[in-house]
Design a protein around this motif. Structure first.
Motif, short mmCIF file in Angstrom:
data_model
loop_
_atom_site.label_atom_id
_atom_site.label_comp_id
_atom_site.label_asym_id
_atom_site.label_seq_id
_atom_site.Cartn_x
_atom_site.Cartn_y
_atom_site.Cartn_z
N LEU A 86 66.35 23.99 -23.86
CA LEU A 86 66.07 24.83 -24.88
C LEU A 86 66.85 24.99 -25.97
CD1 LEU A 86 64.70 28.10 -22.81
CD2 LEU A 86 63.17 26.53 -23.77
N PRO A 87 66.38 24.92 -27.22
CA PRO A 87 67.56 24.71 -28.38
C PRO A 87 67.99 26.15 -28.87
CG PRO A 87 65.17 24.67 -29.21
CD PRO A 87 64.99 24.62 -27.56
N ALA A 92 67.25 30.45 -24.00
CA ALA A 92 67.86 30.00 -22.92
C ALA A 92 68.37 30.98 -21.68
CB ALA A 92 68.71 28.84 -23.26
N ALA A 93 69.02 31.96 -22.51
CA ALA A 93 69.63 33.09 -21.62
C ALA A 93 68.58 33.63 -21.02
CB ALA A 93 70.78 33.83 -22.24
#
Length: 214
Positions: A86-87, A92-93
């Motif tokens: 995930l960019p 992402a976290a």
């Protein structure tokens, strides 16, 4: 001639509630699911519509503890890779905080395959849209899901995986393609609101935005 049943307002209201409470479950109790309920769920799934009456669904019940752990480890690895890809760091976290499966604690694991070359149906209805076979199997999954929920049983669809890897682990015929890996059991905390919505990942959007005219 069998008389057609009447689905009165009370039934329709109950059906609407069933749809609203059909959630993708990730947090399961370890309480066993009665075999009679599982059999009823399979019977319900067999009532799903299928192209040409091909009935291409194939259910594999995973009972091996070692295989369960192998699949859980595989999904954990695939989930970590998906999060890393995930960019957006914040997204992402958030992804890593989600519980994406109940493979270790759900009392029942089912792998559902589609037979890409069933004898039943004799090819009717799928000459120009072969994918309708897989659509049929998805309908069986949804029917099983509703049959589970009406019995207080939850279902979780595990999709972060490598289908080829899972298929190889389960040693099924070459003509079978994996459609779903399902966790089945009693939810820890049943809810009408999707967990991803409760955790701020994605809210349900208006159906009006998804209806078009031409």
């Amino acid at each position: 001639m069998t008389s057609e049943p009447v689905f009165d307002p009370a039934f329709r209201e109950g059906f609407d509630q069933l749809l609203r409470w059909r959630r993708d479950v990730r947090h399961f109790r370890t309480t066993p699911v009665p075999e009679t309920d599982l059999e009823a769920m399979f019977d319900a799934a067999a009532l799903a519509p299928s192209v040409g009456n091909a009935q291409p669904w194939r259910f594999v019940r995973i009972t091996s503890p070692a295989l369960r752990m192998t699949l859980a480890a595989h999904v954990d690895e695939a989930s970590a890779e998906a999060a890393a890809a995930l960019p957006d760091a914040e997204r992402a976290a958030a992804y890593r905080r989600l519980k994406l499966h109940g493979l270790r604690e759900a009392p029942v694991l089912l792998a559902i395959f589609n037979d890409e070359a069933p004898i039943a149906g004799h090819g009717l209805g799928r000459a120009t849209m072969a994918e309708t076979l897989r659509y049929s199997t998805v309908m069986a999954i949804h029917t099983l899901w509703l049959a589970a929920r009406v019995r207080g049983i939850g279902v979780g669809w595990v999709s972060i995986l490598d289908p080829d890897y899972v298929t190889a682990q389960l040693d099924v015929p070459q003509s079978w393609s994996l459609i779903a890996l399902l966790c089945i059991g009693y939810p820890e905390a049943p809810a009408a609101t999707p967990e991803l919505e409760r955790r701020g990942w994605q809210a349900r959007e208006s159906i009006a935005e998804r209806i078009f005219e031409r």
